[in-house]
Enzyme design. Structure first.
Site, PDB file in Angstrom:
ATOM      1  N   LYS A  11      42.668  82.245  11.859  1.00 25.74           N
ATOM      2  CA  LYS A  11      41.663  83.114  12.491  1.00 25.74           C
ATOM      3  C   LYS A  11      42.297  84.164  13.407  1.00 25.74           C
ATOM      4  O   LYS A  11      41.771  85.257  13.561  1.00 25.74           O
ATOM      5  CB  LYS A  11      40.647  82.272  13.267  1.00 25.74           C
ATOM      6  CG  LYS A  11      39.654  81.560  12.368  1.00 25.74           C
ATOM      7  CD  LYS A  11      38.637  80.800  13.191  1.00 25.74           C
ATOM      8  CE  LYS A  11      37.288  80.810  12.509  1.00 25.74           C
ATOM      9  NZ  LYS A  11      36.227  80.229  13.308  1.00 25.74           N
ATOM     10  N   ASP A  50      30.699  83.940  13.618  1.00 27.64           N
ATOM     11  CA  ASP A  50      30.279  82.629  14.157  1.00 27.64           C
ATOM     12  C   ASP A  50      29.216  82.784  15.252  1.00 27.64           C
ATOM     13  O   ASP A  50      28.246  82.032  15.297  1.00 27.64           O
ATOM     14  CB  ASP A  50      31.479  81.881  14.745  1.00 27.64           C
ATOM     15  CG  ASP A  50      32.519  81.545  13.698  1.00 27.64           C
ATOM     16  OD1 ASP A  50      32.188  80.897  12.709  1.00 27.64           O
ATOM     17  OD2 ASP A  50      33.674  81.953  13.881  1.00 27.64           O
TER      18      ASP A  50
HETATM   19  P1  NAP Z   1      38.313  74.631  20.565  1.00 28.44           P
HETATM   20  O1  NAP Z   1      38.695  76.065  20.531  1.00 28.44           O
HETATM   21  O2  NAP Z   1      39.359  73.586  20.380  1.00 28.44           O
HETATM   22  O3  NAP Z   1      37.583  74.374  21.987  1.00 28.44           O
HETATM   23  C1  NAP Z   1      37.084  73.099  22.324  1.00 28.44           C
HETATM   24  C2  NAP Z   1      36.647  73.091  23.777  1.00 28.44           C
HETATM   25  O4  NAP Z   1      36.119  71.795  24.046  1.00 28.44           O
HETATM   26  C3  NAP Z   1      37.772  73.333  24.780  1.00 28.44           C
HETATM   27  O5  NAP Z   1      37.280  73.966  25.917  1.00 28.44           O
HETATM   28  C4  NAP Z   1      38.203  71.893  25.112  1.00 28.44           C
HETATM   29  O6  NAP Z   1      38.786  71.741  26.381  1.00 28.44           O
HETATM   30  C5  NAP Z   1      36.852  71.211  25.139  1.00 28.44           C
HETATM   31  N1  NAP Z   1      36.957  69.772  24.941  1.00 28.44           N
HETATM   32  C6  NAP Z   1      37.626  69.133  23.954  1.00 28.44           C
HETATM   33  N2  NAP Z   1      37.496  67.796  24.100  1.00 28.44           N
HETATM   34  C7  NAP Z   1      36.743  67.609  25.217  1.00 28.44           C
HETATM   35  C8  NAP Z   1      36.272  66.461  25.901  1.00 28.44           C
HETATM   36  N3  NAP Z   1      36.532  65.237  25.447  1.00 28.44           N
HETATM   37  N4  NAP Z   1      35.531  66.634  27.015  1.00 28.44           N
HETATM   38  C9  NAP Z   1      35.254  67.879  27.474  1.00 28.44           C
HETATM   39  N5  NAP Z   1      35.661  69.018  26.868  1.00 28.44           N
HETATM   40  C10 NAP Z   1      36.406  68.878  25.755  1.00 28.44           C
HETATM   41  O7  NAP Z   1      37.202  74.313  19.487  1.00 28.44           O
HETATM   42  P2  NAP Z   1      36.020  75.283  18.998  1.00 28.44           P
HETATM   43  O8  NAP Z   1      36.462  75.980  17.775  1.00 28.44           O
HETATM   44  O9  NAP Z   1      35.536  76.036  20.149  1.00 28.44           O
HETATM   45  O10 NAP Z   1      34.927  74.210  18.504  1.00 28.44           O
HETATM   46  C11 NAP Z   1      34.191  73.447  19.437  1.00 28.44           C
HETATM   47  C12 NAP Z   1      33.185  72.575  18.692  1.00 28.44           C
HETATM   48  O11 NAP Z   1      32.266  73.407  17.990  1.00 28.44           O
HETATM   49  C13 NAP Z   1      33.825  71.657  17.634  1.00 28.44           C
HETATM   50  O12 NAP Z   1      33.154  70.443  17.610  1.00 28.44           O
HETATM   51  C14 NAP Z   1      33.601  72.402  16.339  1.00 28.44           C
HETATM   52  O13 NAP Z   1      33.534  71.528  15.224  1.00 28.44           O
HETATM   53  C15 NAP Z   1      32.244  73.035  16.620  1.00 28.44           C
HETATM   54  N6  NAP Z   1      32.034  74.239  15.823  1.00 28.44           N
HETATM   55  C16 NAP Z   1      30.942  74.257  15.030  1.00 28.44           C
HETATM   56  C17 NAP Z   1      30.677  75.371  14.272  1.00 28.44           C
HETATM   57  C18 NAP Z   1      29.441  75.384  13.418  1.00 28.44           C
HETATM   58  O14 NAP Z   1      29.355  76.203  12.496  1.00 28.44           O
HETATM   59  N7  NAP Z   1      28.460  74.544  13.714  1.00 28.44           N
HETATM   60  C19 NAP Z   1      31.537  76.474  14.313  1.00 28.44           C
HETATM   61  C20 NAP Z   1      32.649  76.433  15.157  1.00 28.44           C
HETATM   62  C21 NAP Z   1      32.896  75.291  15.912  1.00 28.44           C
HETATM   63  P3  NAP Z   1      40.378  71.933  26.589  1.00 28.44           P
HETATM   64  O15 NAP Z   1      40.643  73.386  26.390  1.00 28.44           O
HETATM   65  O16 NAP Z   1      40.579  71.449  27.968  1.00 28.44           O
HETATM   66  O17 NAP Z   1      41.031  71.084  25.529  1.00 28.44           O
END
Ligand code: NAP
Length: 288
Positions: free
Chosen positions: A73, A109
């Site tokens: 990405k 997204d």
């Molecule tokens: P990302 O860039 O890895 O960001 C994840 C965020 O969540 C970071 O701020 C991380 O904190 C935090 N986090 C991780 N584990 C945590 C915990 N146990 N407690 C509190 N905070 C926590 O991931 P992303 O791409 O943003 O995706 C986030 C979520 O959205 C995922 O579950 C993904 O599958 C979902 N998503 C869904 C779609 C859809 O189409 N529905 C699209 C995109 C993403 P740190 O930085 O401190 O690690």
């Protein structure tokens, strides 16, 4: 019987990723093509990082567009000729449009998330959003709410990361900085929010018994959207239901970001009626 569905005139699309065994994109896009009676095909293309340049060369010469997913990405950016404002603000691309050999990067997204929220009956213009997390999904959500004149509060476990996100996003919007607030997940201000958006993986399979916030926080909000879509009804959405407020599932975002990608390829009318889109969505939901 001779299968004439794919020929020289067929438009080619793809998703590029390093590991695509769990991708739903080919099913969604090919179903939309079928519903639109479009002569087009969408393929998963799994590539190693050292092949990105050569594969993009091929896609530029004979694909009409493509999606990119982890870990490309951001890595795709140097290969693009142009990017839209959302990509400039978010630093990531999920959709590439091939306009006569010029590759144009978009990120759909955030648009997909907001479309899913609106389909859930919740407005997205000028609202106060409490966004949990400070990663990629939080960033695109924040960008879109700010772009619609809203106010966002990022609540993350890492306050410094949320602070950096706030500064970077604030710079991209007129008076943006004044409309962004930051806190940690365990110090969310006792205020009212129009919507709570979960952009952390908390609650995702297999740890489905976890919620990123307590019911008290949910009670401060007018609606809840959870980006997590496995399971479809997360613990957090269960808390929203218990509070009697709208709860919107992340699967809608997955589907709508694909619809938004097709709009970059074909224009605002992708040739699939709302009813046909709902039918594809129903079938997708049944798979999860
Ligand atoms: P990302 O860039 O890895 O960001 C994840 C965020 O969540 C970071 O701020 C991380 O904190 C935090 N986090 C991780 N584990 C945590 C915990 N146990 N407690 C509190 N905070 C926590 O991931 P992303 O791409 O943003 O995706 C986030 C979520 O959205 C995922 O579950 C993904 O599958 C979902 N998503 C869904 C779609 C859809 O189409 N529905 C699209 C995109 C993403 P740190 O930085 O401190 O690690």
């Amino acid at each position: 019987m001779l299968d004439r569905r794919i020929g020289a005139d067929t438009l080619r699309f793809a998703v590029l990723g390093e590991s695509l065994s769990h991708t739903w994109s080919p099913y969604i896009h090919n179903s939309l093509f079928l519903a639109a009676s479009r002569n087009a095909v969408y393929l998963p293309v799994t590539i190693g990082r050292d092949r990105l340049a050569s594969v993009v060369d091929v896609l530029r010469s004979c694909f009409a567009g493509f999606n990119v997913t982890i870990p490309y990405k951001e890595r795709i950016l140097p290969f693009l000729d142009e990017v839209d404002d959302a990509v400039r603000a978010c630093g990531a691309v999920n959709t590439v449009e091939n306009r006569d050999g010029r590759l144009i990067g978009h990120i759909t997204d955030g648009l997909g998330m907001l479309a899913a929220i609106e389909q859930g009956g919740v407005r997205t213009q000028g609202i106060r959003a409490l966004i949990l997390g400070a990663g990629g999904a939080a960033r695109v959500a924040g960008y879109e709410f700010l772009a619609r004149g809203g106010e966002v509060t990022f609540a993350a476990r890492d306050a410094q990361k949320a602070g950096r996100l706030s500064v970077e996003l604030g710079e991209t919007q007129c008076d943006g900085q004044a409309r962004i607030h930051v806190c940690t997940l365990d110090s969310i201000p006792c205020a009212s929010y129009d919507i709570l958006i979960n952009c952390t993986p908390v609650g995702m399979y297999p740890a489905t018994d976890a919620s990123p916030v307590t019911r008290d926080v949910v009670a401060q909000c007018g609606a809840v959207f959870d980006a997590v879509y496995n399971p479809r009804t997360t613990k957090l959405l269960g808390l929203a239901k218990a509070e009697g407020i709208p709860s919107i599932e992340g699967l809608g975002m997955l589907f709508q970001q694909a619809v938004e990608a097709q709009k970059t390829w074909f224009g605002p009318d992708i040739g699939v009626s709302a009813e046909a889109q709902q039918e594809i969505y129903r079938e997708l939901s049944a798979e999860l």
